[in-house]
Design a protein around this motif. Structure first.
Motif, PDB file in Angstrom:
ATOM      1  N   PRO A 194       0.822  -1.213   0.000  1.00 26.90           N
ATOM      2  CA  PRO A 194       0.000   0.000   0.000  1.00 26.90           C
ATOM      3  C   PRO A 194       0.862   1.272   0.000  1.00 26.90           C
ATOM      4  N   PRO A 196       1.319   4.671   1.688  1.00 27.59           N
ATOM      5  CA  PRO A 196       0.840   5.380   2.888  1.00 27.59           C
ATOM      6  C   PRO A 196       0.297   6.767   2.535  1.00 27.59           C
ATOM      7  N   VAL A 197      -0.632   7.230   3.351  1.00 31.55           N
ATOM      8  CA  VAL A 197      -1.292   8.506   3.056  1.00 31.55           C
ATOM      9  C   VAL A 197      -0.288   9.660   3.005  1.00 31.55           C
ATOM     10  N   TYR A 265      -5.105   4.305   8.478  1.00 30.86           N
ATOM     11  CA  TYR A 265      -4.463   4.374   7.159  1.00 30.86           C
ATOM     12  C   TYR A 265      -4.931   5.579   6.334  1.00 30.86           C
ATOM     13  N   LEU A 266      -6.022   6.216   6.778  1.00 32.22           N
ATOM     14  CA  LEU A 266      -6.531   7.401   6.084  1.00 32.22           C
ATOM     15  C   LEU A 266      -6.231   8.696   6.847  1.00 32.22           C
ATOM     16  N   ARG A 267      -5.533   8.550   7.979  1.00 32.14           N
ATOM     17  CA  ARG A 267      -5.325   9.706   8.859  1.00 32.14           C
ATOM     18  C   ARG A 267      -4.104  10.495   8.403  1.00 32.14           C
ATOM     19  N   GLU A 268      -4.298  11.771   8.103  1.00 32.05           N
ATOM     20  CA  GLU A 268      -3.190  12.616   7.659  1.00 32.05           C
ATOM     21  C   GLU A 268      -2.684  13.446   8.833  1.00 32.05           C
ATOM     22  N   GLN A 301      -5.762  10.860   0.656  1.00 29.26           N
ATOM     23  CA  GLN A 301      -6.598   9.790   1.215  1.00 29.26           C
ATOM     24  C   GLN A 301      -7.121   8.873   0.108  1.00 29.26           C
ATOM     25  N   ALA A 304      -4.241   6.586  -0.828  1.00 35.71           N
ATOM     26  CA  ALA A 304      -4.024   5.582   0.224  1.00 35.71           C
ATOM     27  C   ALA A 304      -5.113   4.518   0.178  1.00 35.71           C
ATOM     28  N   HIS A 305      -6.346   4.960  -0.071  1.00 34.23           N
ATOM     29  CA  HIS A 305      -7.447   4.000  -0.097  1.00 34.23           C
ATOM     30  C   HIS A 305      -7.373   3.097  -1.317  1.00 34.23           C
ATOM     31  N   VAL A 308      -4.746   0.425  -0.601  1.00 35.17           N
ATOM     32  CA  VAL A 308      -4.633  -0.194   0.727  1.00 35.17           C
ATOM     33  C   VAL A 308      -4.741  -1.717   0.675  1.00 35.17           C
TER      34      VAL A 308
END
Ligand code: MN
Length: 390
Positions: A194, A196-197, A265-268, A301, A304-305, A308
């Motif tokens: 994946p 990363p964000v 995984y979506l947190r910036e 995001q 990243a999504h 993922v």
């Protein structure tokens, strides 16, 4: 200071310098940078063979260090008086340049990341339910589109035919647009790993405007349970100039609050968006001004999504934001919303419109704040509807 001639108020000043591919006097495709109303072909300006081919893919794949070095070099060539004698004769008036697709498109993904758009569509299609489905604030909803039918601005759009409802086949009667912003992937990722964000800027080179042409009658009959298919896949138009992220630093704005809190995984660390002001013109008439700054899900995001699960990205991949709509009626980025499902026609020229008629032309443009008080232009993505093939 700069020696190169840029018309007063042009959004293509030396703080912008977007990249594209043009055919000069009907010649072969050549990578180039736009400045004012001229283009600077890039082949031969640097020692690297990055710009020798017919697309920007080798340059996109080269990554952030090369992107920065080339941008610095081109800026210096266009501003340093000592380079003027050599560079000025290379500039070509934009009138002689036919824009081409700037990159060989890899995969194409389209998201659905404007809360106002998703809410409007939910109200139109499901008037008795919650406008947002339960997953919408937990993940950036999206689908894989058809990369092979992405076309450059100016390409005519043939009205699609298809199943419009049970037992009925014919040309779409509800042909629509979606005003979107697309992100262009430069550096690929490895399948199984994946992105990363926080690694967005290590992979994504820049942004374009996208018109996700949509046949609403075909779409509404086919989309349950697997999502958009033939109602979207007939054509997607992109603007010819990729604005590098480096030109959009001054356009960065804080992202909107996200509630409920998103998964790690979506947190910036520093949530952000881009303050792009879009405009939609229907037969030259301004009908909508969607603001990109309020998009719920950020491009980082989205990336990243979409990776993922280990899906890899490739050079030339394009992923679009989804229709950009704001809270006001005149900020809606689709005619489905602007006319509320066709119930509220809009005046265009001398007539009333709900959906697109043959011969109609749509132009989506955008500008953003640039460094030093400048404006950064995206140019426009245009397309004209031509009749369905018999
Ligand atoms: Mn779309």
């Amino acid at each position: 200071m700069t020696w190169v001639d840029v018309p007063e108020g042009s959004p293509f000043g030396v703080r912008n310098l977007p990249y594209g591919v043009v055919s000069v006097d009907a010649g072969p495709p050549r990578p180039a940078v736009r400045v004012g109303d001229q283009v600077l072909p890039l082949a031969g300006l640097t020692d690297e063979p990055l710009f020798a081919g017919p697309t920007l893919n080798p340059f996109l794949a080269a990554g952030p260090d090369v992107w920065a070095a080339v941008r610095e070099r081109v800026t210096s060539l266009l501003t340093d008086e000592s380079d003027r004698a050599r560079v000025e004769p290379l500039l070509i008036p934009i009138e002689r340049c036919a824009p081409q697709l700037p990159m060989r498109i890899g995969d194409y993904v389209d998201f659905y990341s404007s809360e106002h758009h998703a809410t409007n569509v939910g109200r139109i299609f499901r008037p008795n339910g919650d406008p947002l489905l339960p997953n919408w604030k937990h993940l950036p909803v999206g689908y894989h589109g058809r990369a092979g039918t992405v076309v450059v601005s100016g390409t005519d759009i043939v009205r699609p035919s298809g199943q419009l409802r049970a037992g009925e086949f014919g040309p779409s009667r509800r042909l629509d647009i979606e005003a979107e912003v697309g992100f262009v992937v430069g550096v690929p990722s490895e399948q199984g790993s994946p992105v990363p964000v926080g690694d967005f800027a290590s992979h994504v080179f820049g942004a374009v405007l996208v018109n996700d042409w949509s046949a609403r009658d075909i779409q509404s009959w086919e989309y349950v349970p697997l999502g958009p298919f033939l109602g979207k896949s007939f054509a997607t138009s992109v603007s010819p100039w990729i604005v590098p992220l480096a030109a959009l630093e001054a356009a960065r704005v804080p992202g909107p609050p996200q509630d409920p809190e998103v998964l790690p995984y979506l947190r910036e660390s520093d949530p952000w968006g881009l303050d792009l002001a879009l405009e939609v013109r229907w037969n030259s008439q301004l009908v909508s001004s969607p603001p990109f700054a309020g998009m719920y899900w950020s491009p980082a995001q989205q990336l990243a999504h979409l990776t993922v699960n280990g899906a890899s990205i490739r050079t030339g991949d394009l992923y679009a934001s989804g229709t950009v709509s704001g809270p006001d009626k005149r900020q809606r980025g689709s005619f489905l919303e602007l006319t509320w499902g066709g119930a509220e026609p809009v005046r265009v020229g001398d007539g009333q419109r709900t959906f697109l008629e043959d011969g109609d032309e749509v132009a989506i443009s955008a500008t953003a704040p640039g460094e030093g008080g400048s404006r950064i232009g995206f140019g426009e993505v245009t397309g004209r509807v031509v009749p369905a093939k018999a």
